[in-house]
Design a protein around this motif. Structure first.
Motif, PDB file in Angstrom:
ATOM      1  N   UNK A   1      55.468  38.714  26.820  1.00 41.39           N
ATOM      2  CA  UNK A   1      54.056  38.620  27.187  1.00 41.39           C
ATOM      3  C   UNK A   1      53.150  38.762  25.965  1.00 41.39           C
ATOM      4  N   UNK A   2      53.531  39.614  25.023  1.00 45.60           N
ATOM      5  CA  UNK A   2      52.745  39.780  23.796  1.00 45.60           C
ATOM      6  C   UNK A   2      52.755  38.506  22.965  1.00 45.60           C
ATOM      7  N   UNK A   3      53.909  37.833  22.914  1.00 45.47           N
ATOM      8  CA  UNK A   3      54.000  36.556  22.189  1.00 45.47           C
ATOM      9  C   UNK A   3      53.084  35.517  22.815  1.00 45.47           C
ATOM     10  N   UNK A   4      53.054  35.471  24.138  1.00 45.64           N
ATOM     11  CA  UNK A   4      52.181  34.536  24.842  1.00 45.64           C
ATOM     12  C   UNK A   4      50.714  34.836  24.537  1.00 45.64           C
ATOM     13  N   UNK A   5      50.350  36.120  24.496  1.00 47.58           N
ATOM     14  CA  UNK A   5      48.966  36.507  24.199  1.00 47.58           C
ATOM     15  C   UNK A   5      48.569  36.097  22.779  1.00 47.58           C
ATOM     16  N   UNK A   6      49.476  36.279  21.828  1.00 46.89           N
ATOM     17  CA  UNK A   6      49.187  35.869  20.444  1.00 46.89           C
ATOM     18  C   UNK A   6      49.064  34.358  20.330  1.00 46.89           C
TER      19      UNK A   6
ATOM     20  N   UNK B   1      50.462  42.701  35.560  1.00 50.27           N
ATOM     21  CA  UNK B   1      49.787  41.537  36.133  1.00 50.27           C
ATOM     22  C   UNK B   1      48.286  41.663  36.246  1.00 50.27           C
ATOM     23  N   UNK B   2      47.736  42.816  35.886  1.00 48.62           N
ATOM     24  CA  UNK B   2      46.295  43.028  36.039  1.00 48.62           C
ATOM     25  C   UNK B   2      45.471  42.135  35.114  1.00 48.62           C
ATOM     26  N   UNK B   3      45.927  41.989  33.870  1.00 53.42           N
ATOM     27  CA  UNK B   3      45.124  41.257  32.895  1.00 53.42           C
ATOM     28  C   UNK B   3      45.194  39.743  33.068  1.00 53.42           C
ATOM     29  N   UNK B   4      46.371  39.158  33.357  1.00 48.15           N
ATOM     30  CA  UNK B   4      46.382  37.703  33.623  1.00 48.15           C
ATOM     31  C   UNK B   4      45.521  37.305  34.821  1.00 48.15           C
ATOM     32  N   UNK B   5      45.542  38.107  35.890  1.00 45.70           N
ATOM     33  CA  UNK B   5      44.709  37.774  37.042  1.00 45.70           C
ATOM     34  C   UNK B   5      43.220  37.937  36.723  1.00 45.70           C
ATOM     35  N   UNK B   6      42.887  38.951  35.937  1.00 46.04           N
ATOM     36  CA  UNK B   6      41.489  39.115  35.507  1.00 46.04           C
ATOM     37  C   UNK B   6      41.057  37.957  34.623  1.00 46.04           C
ATOM     38  N   UNK B   7      41.987  37.447  33.813  1.00 48.93           N
ATOM     39  CA  UNK B   7      41.712  36.289  32.963  1.00 48.93           C
ATOM     40  C   UNK B   7      41.321  35.078  33.804  1.00 48.93           C
ATOM     41  N   UNK B   8      42.003  34.888  34.925  1.00 48.86           N
ATOM     42  CA  UNK B   8      41.692  33.774  35.821  1.00 48.86           C
ATOM     43  C   UNK B   8      40.254  33.874  36.320  1.00 48.86           C
ATOM     44  N   UNK B   9      39.863  35.049  36.758  1.00 45.36           N
ATOM     45  CA  UNK B   9      38.499  35.244  37.274  1.00 45.36           C
ATOM     46  C   UNK B   9      37.468  34.999  36.177  1.00 45.36           C
ATOM     47  N   UNK B  10      37.745  35.494  34.963  1.00 41.50           N
ATOM     48  CA  UNK B  10      36.826  35.272  33.843  1.00 41.50           C
ATOM     49  C   UNK B  10      36.656  33.802  33.520  1.00 41.50           C
ATOM     50  N   UNK B  11      37.744  33.047  33.518  1.00 38.46           N
ATOM     51  CA  UNK B  11      37.673  31.612  33.232  1.00 38.46           C
ATOM     52  C   UNK B  11      36.878  30.865  34.294  1.00 38.46           C
ATOM     53  N   UNK B  12      37.095  31.215  35.554  1.00 33.74           N
ATOM     54  CA  UNK B  12      36.373  30.523  36.641  1.00 33.74           C
ATOM     55  C   UNK B  12      34.882  30.798  36.553  1.00 33.74           C
ATOM     56  N   UNK B  13      34.516  32.029  36.271  1.00 31.03           N
ATOM     57  CA  UNK B  13      33.092  32.363  36.143  1.00 31.03           C
ATOM     58  C   UNK B  13      32.453  31.607  34.977  1.00 31.03           C
ATOM     59  N   UNK B  14      33.172  31.483  33.863  1.00 26.44           N
ATOM     60  CA  UNK B  14      32.672  30.696  32.729  1.00 26.44           C
ATOM     61  C   UNK B  14      32.526  29.228  33.113  1.00 26.44           C
ATOM     62  N   UNK B  15      33.502  28.711  33.848  1.00 26.72           N
ATOM     63  CA  UNK B  15      33.481  27.310  34.279  1.00 26.72           C
ATOM     64  C   UNK B  15      32.258  27.035  35.156  1.00 26.72           C
TER      65      UNK B  15
ATOM     66  N   UNK C   1      39.589  34.782  26.425  1.00 25.21           N
ATOM     67  CA  UNK C   1      40.970  34.813  25.949  1.00 25.21           C
ATOM     68  C   UNK C   1      41.186  35.933  24.936  1.00 25.21           C
ATOM     69  N   UNK C   2      40.286  36.052  23.968  1.00 26.26           N
ATOM     70  CA  UNK C   2      40.427  37.082  22.933  1.00 26.26           C
ATOM     71  C   UNK C   2      40.341  38.478  23.550  1.00 26.26           C
ATOM     72  N   UNK C   3      39.415  38.662  24.483  1.00 26.95           N
ATOM     73  CA  UNK C   3      39.242  39.991  25.101  1.00 26.95           C
ATOM     74  C   UNK C   3      40.494  40.412  25.866  1.00 26.95           C
ATOM     75  N   UNK C   4      40.956  39.554  26.768  1.00 30.99           N
ATOM     76  CA  UNK C   4      42.101  39.938  27.593  1.00 30.99           C
ATOM     77  C   UNK C   4      43.400  39.957  26.785  1.00 30.99           C
ATOM     78  N   UNK C   5      43.516  39.113  25.777  1.00 27.00           N
ATOM     79  CA  UNK C   5      44.700  39.144  24.922  1.00 27.00           C
ATOM     80  C   UNK C   5      44.746  40.443  24.122  1.00 27.00           C
TER      81      UNK C   5
END
Length: 376
Positions: free
Chosen positions: A281-286, A76-90, A251-255
């Motif tokens: 989870x790997x399928x979702x990342x791809x 769960x570390x990477x999906x939660x980090x993805x959320x923070x990255x998206x919000x900062x970009x937003x 997305x590319x980085x965390x995937x």
């Protein structure tokens, strides 16, 4: 009878998928108080996500001697980090995102019936099913998070640990609801990929409509209108590409990191259920990366097809002034619109996606050989 998916319904579905994170930009005449509330909500989302991230990191560090618990904590570390990255970009590019989104909404509001027919046939009917499937998949994963503790007899949806006792009520219920809320954030932020893809697809649709319009012009006045529209469209498409870039990079980085970790987990001696989870989870990342690569590839081709449409006109029967204007359009159209990733990475396309898959499988193969040689 199956209800037809239209352009307006597509936008409504994407908008609804982002409702929980208040990600869709507000209109220009929105009051400052509402804009402030939106930004405060984004900061609250960051704090809630960091709290879950901290609890999972604590569990990760605490369970270094237990492989299964270590892996469960890391998932769960990477999906939660993805959320923070998206919000900062937003927050960083909100005005640009607001500008391109409002232009997209204005285009959809003022679209003519015959133009809507072309968009429906060439884009909505062809691509909406895939993105609808992805949105459904992301939220169905959240449902699995809800029922996980019930089926697997676990205390919390996500593996986490705390420096205090959280096994008693009401602290356990609060922690449970906290993780579910952050799970909603994760599902919604994965749907941001569909939002960015929608911007790219509709930018491509406008190039398609301009191509059809160029094939029907007969005089210099119509050509002048098309040239002006082409210049405005090029500026808009460049703005869309710049808007999509940071979200695509996140997305590319965390995937990429997630896929490498999932591959590492898959080749270790973990339980079969964890391996199935890693495959899912790997399928979702791809899929996340493909959601960007597909429209970016189409935008490259459709933005250069303007030159072909101009060349197919009866330019040899027109005046020299008419031909010079056509030449300007052709020269400008030879430079495609690219979604170039920051930090020196290449532009998004299907060729890039194929290279991306090849690189991931190379990493996976290398790690498997290393583990076999070490006897793990």
């Amino acid at each position: 009878m199956k209800e037809k998916v239209t352009l307006k319904k597509t936008i409504a579905v994407v908008k609804l998928s982002l409702f929980v994170i208040w990600f869709w930009p507000l209109s220009l005449n929105t009051s400052k108080r509402k804009v402030l509330c939106m930004k405060l909500y984004q900061y609250v989302c960051i704090l809630l996500t960091i709290a879950v991230l901290a609890s999972m990191t604590y569990a990760f560090v605490k369970n270094l001697d237990d492989l299964d618990l270590l892996i469960k904590s890391s998932l769960g570390l990477f999906p939660t980090s993805h959320v923070i990255g998206n919000i900062l970009c937003h927050l960083a590019i909100y005005q640009r995102l607001q500008c391109v989104t409002l232009k997209m909404e204005n285009f959809c509001a003022l679209i003519k019936p015959y133009e809507e027919t072309i968009v429906q046939r060439e884009y909505i009917d062809k691509y909406s099913t895939f993105y609808g499937f992805c949105i459904s998949l992301f939220y169905m994963s959240l449902f699995g998070l809800f029922v996980g503790p019930i089926v697997l007899d676990e205390p919390l949806p996500a593996p986490a640990d705390f420096p205090f006792d959280a096994s008693h009520q009401p602290l356990r219920a609060i922690t449970y609801m906290h993780q579910i809320v952050v799970g909603l954030f994760i599902a919604a932020h994965l749907c941001v990929n569909a939002f960015m893809a929608l911007l790219l697809w509709l930018a491509s649709a406008r190039f398609k409509l301009l191509t059809e319009e160029l094939r029907t012009i007969t005089n210099i006045y119509d050509l002048a209108k098309c040239i002006k529209k082409h210049q405005q469209l090029l500026e808009y498409a460049e703005e869309v590409a710049l808007t999509v870039r940071p979200f695509a990079l996140v997305t590319v980085f965390f995937s990429t990191v997630s896929l490498i970790i999932f591959g590492l987990i898959f080749i270790t001696g973990v339980s079969f259920s964890l391996k199935i989870q890693c495959v899912f989870l790997a399928t979702s990342a791809l899929l996340e990366v493909f959601m960007y690569a597909w429209p970016a590839e189409h935008l490259i081709h459709i933005s250069t097809n303007i030159a072909q449409a101009v060349f197919e006109m009866d330019w040899y029967e027109k005046s020299e002034y008419f031909r010079k204007n056509l030449q300007m359009v052709i020269l400008r159209s030879q430079k495609p619109i690219l979604v170039v990733l920051p930090c020196g990475l290449p532009s998004l396309s299907l060729r890039y996606y194929a290279s991306y898959l090849s690189t991931i499988f190379s990493y996976f193969t290398t790690m498997r050989i290393m583990f076999e040689d070490s006897g793990i």
